[in-house]
Design a protein around this motif. Structure first.
Motif, PDB file in Angstrom:
ATOM      1  N   UNK A  60      34.821  27.915  39.345  1.00 58.44           N
ATOM      2  CA  UNK A  60      33.716  28.559  40.034  1.00 58.44           C
ATOM      3  C   UNK A  60      33.654  28.108  41.485  1.00 58.44           C
ATOM      4  N   UNK A  61      33.822  26.824  41.721  1.00 60.57           N
ATOM      5  CA  UNK A  61      33.765  26.310  43.085  1.00 60.57           C
ATOM      6  C   UNK A  61      34.969  26.779  43.891  1.00 60.57           C
ATOM      7  N   UNK A  62      36.127  26.815  43.247  1.00 55.57           N
ATOM      8  CA  UNK A  62      37.333  27.309  43.907  1.00 55.57           C
ATOM      9  C   UNK A  62      37.137  28.752  44.352  1.00 55.57           C
ATOM     10  N   UNK A  63      36.605  29.558  43.455  1.00 60.55           N
ATOM     11  CA  UNK A  63      36.373  30.958  43.788  1.00 60.55           C
ATOM     12  C   UNK A  63      35.318  31.094  44.875  1.00 60.55           C
ATOM     13  N   UNK A  64      34.305  30.222  44.830  1.00 52.80           N
ATOM     14  CA  UNK A  64      33.250  30.274  45.843  1.00 52.80           C
ATOM     15  C   UNK A  64      33.809  29.966  47.226  1.00 52.80           C
ATOM     16  N   UNK A  65      34.723  29.001  47.312  1.00 54.04           N
ATOM     17  CA  UNK A  65      35.327  28.676  48.599  1.00 54.04           C
ATOM     18  C   UNK A  65      36.188  29.829  49.095  1.00 54.04           C
ATOM     19  N   UNK A  66      36.961  30.418  48.195  1.00 55.37           N
ATOM     20  CA  UNK A  66      37.791  31.554  48.592  1.00 55.37           C
ATOM     21  C   UNK A  66      36.919  32.697  49.101  1.00 55.37           C
ATOM     22  N   UNK A  67      35.809  32.959  48.406  1.00 47.91           N
ATOM     23  CA  UNK A  67      34.906  34.017  48.848  1.00 47.91           C
ATOM     24  C   UNK A  67      34.313  33.686  50.213  1.00 47.91           C
ATOM     25  N   UNK A  68      33.982  32.417  50.429  1.00 47.16           N
ATOM     26  CA  UNK A  68      33.431  32.018  51.725  1.00 47.16           C
ATOM     27  C   UNK A  68      34.444  32.251  52.838  1.00 47.16           C
ATOM     28  N   UNK A  69      35.710  31.973  52.566  1.00 41.11           N
ATOM     29  CA  UNK A  69      36.743  32.172  53.583  1.00 41.11           C
ATOM     30  C   UNK A  69      36.844  33.632  54.015  1.00 41.11           C
TER      31      UNK A  69
END
Length: 380
Positions: A60-69
């Motif tokens: 979830x955190x990995x995906x959240x960072x990718x989305x933020x990028x």
């Protein structure tokens, strides 16, 4: 100590071919870097249900960072300076620093998928280092989530996103180590500023500072103190009212910044030493994130011929953390030698062990890109 802005004029050849790696590799490997301890160590102490939960949390955190990028923007001005920004609302408004777009009414914005658009500066302050760019083509894009209810606190874990030296979508991590700082870089006054340890470099200006746990924007990265490896961020809650006013009522006439008649006085093309120092820091930061694809891509051809990627990645299987303590550089026969003190924490015989190493990088251009041609290290 000399604070300066984190914007940059760039020689495009320096960054060609590297920007593509940044976002992709970090998406794959970053999850473990912002947990309290690496997931592969924690998992050995958990039962199967807990392991599954931790795996889901990391994903979830990995995906959240990718989305933020995907919501972070690179900004290029008519005079060739580069900064960063991020999507503020669903109407295509982008927040950045005023010093990034000073004396420009139009700029070029580049999204994470390399699409280029023209943006119009609709609001800019001549006292607070904040500006807003409107890009109609970005209407409908999901904006960054903002943290406006809670102030940053000491030792909060944070992430910076932006385009340091033009390396688009670079992520660095650190902690808040000071709050309520005040200083001035003419013509702007900085008050109630958050100070953090995450590495930033020219090109980061205007990018977001994220709370590493909530992944919400807590500030706008605005200045650096390179000798101390410190960055400074304007709390997002302090400027939303001003930003909303500009969006509701775009400025008819933008202020002129006389001191930027040709280009901002602090904006200079990075020297060979500055670019080499950044490559060394970027290399170590990539390893800290577990982003071995990017780290490997920074090696020169001769080093890549010596080690396959699989062999290279296997070398770090027991690494828990790596951090830069100090660095220096000097030019030798057309190459830059960077010497760094680096602390590694490794899992050896099921025990954590910390060791200080002396690193020696030899960095020079290879096919128009700065690469690490040799890398040596030994225990201090």
């Amino acid at each position: 100590m000399n604070k300066k802005w984190a914007s940059s004029l760039l020689v495009s050849a320096v960054i060609t071919g590297l920007t593509l790696w940044g976002g992709v590799a970090i998406k794959e490997y970053v999850a473990g870097s912002i947990t309290e301890e690496p997931s592969y160590l924690a998992n050995s102490q958990l039962d199967e249900d807990e392991e599954n939960f931790l795996s889901q949390l990391s994903m979830t955190r990995e995906e959240a960072l990718f989305e933020a990028q995907q919501k972070v923007i690179q900004i290029e001005t008519p005079i060739g300076s580069i900064g960063s920004g991020f999507i503020y609302n669903t109407e295509g408004a982008i927040i950045t620093n005023a010093h990034v777009v000073a004396n420009a009414s139009e700029v070029t914005v580049i999204t994470a998928d390399s699409a280029r658009y023209t943006g119009n500066v609709i609001g800019i302050s001549d006292t607070t280092d904040v500006a807003v760019i409107q890009v109609d083509e970005l209407a409908g894009r999901e904006p960054m989530e903002l943290e406006t209810e809670k102030d940053a606190e000491l030792l909060d874990q944070v992430l910076t996103l932006g385009s340091p030296l033009g390396f688009q979508n670079t992520v660095t991590s650190g902690v808040i180590d000071g709050t309520n700082r005040s200083f001035a870089i003419e013509p702007f006054k900085y008050e109630n500023i958050d100070q953090f340890t995450a590495a930033i470099s020219p090109g980061n200006s205007g990018g977001p500072l994220l709370d590493a746990n909530s992944m919400k924007v807590i500030g706008i990265n605005s200045a650096e103190e390179p000798d101390q490896n410190l960055g400074y961020s304007i709390p997002i809650a302090d400027v939303t009212e001003m930003v909303d006013n500009w969006i509701e009522n775009p400025m008819d006439e933008l202020p002129e910044f006389d001191q930027y008649a040709d280009q901002p006085s602090d904006f200079v093309t990075p020297t060979m030493e500055e670019q080499a120092l950044y490559i060394a820091q970027y290399y170590l930061s990539s390893i800290e994130f577990g982003d071995y694809v990017t780290a490997y891509s920074l090696l020169g051809v001769s080093m890549q011929e010596e080690y396959t990627f699989s062999e290279y990645k296997d070398y770090f299987q027991n690494l828990l953390s790596i951090s830069l303590k100090s660095s220096d550089s000097f030019v030798v026969s057309g190459e830059v030698e960077v010497r760094a003190s680096v602390e590694k924490e490794e899992l050896i015989n099921n025990k954590r062990e910390s060791t200080l190493y002396n690193y020696r990088f030899l960095i020079s251009q290879e096919n128009g890109q700065y690469k690490i041609k040799r890398l040596e290290f030994s225990e201090e």
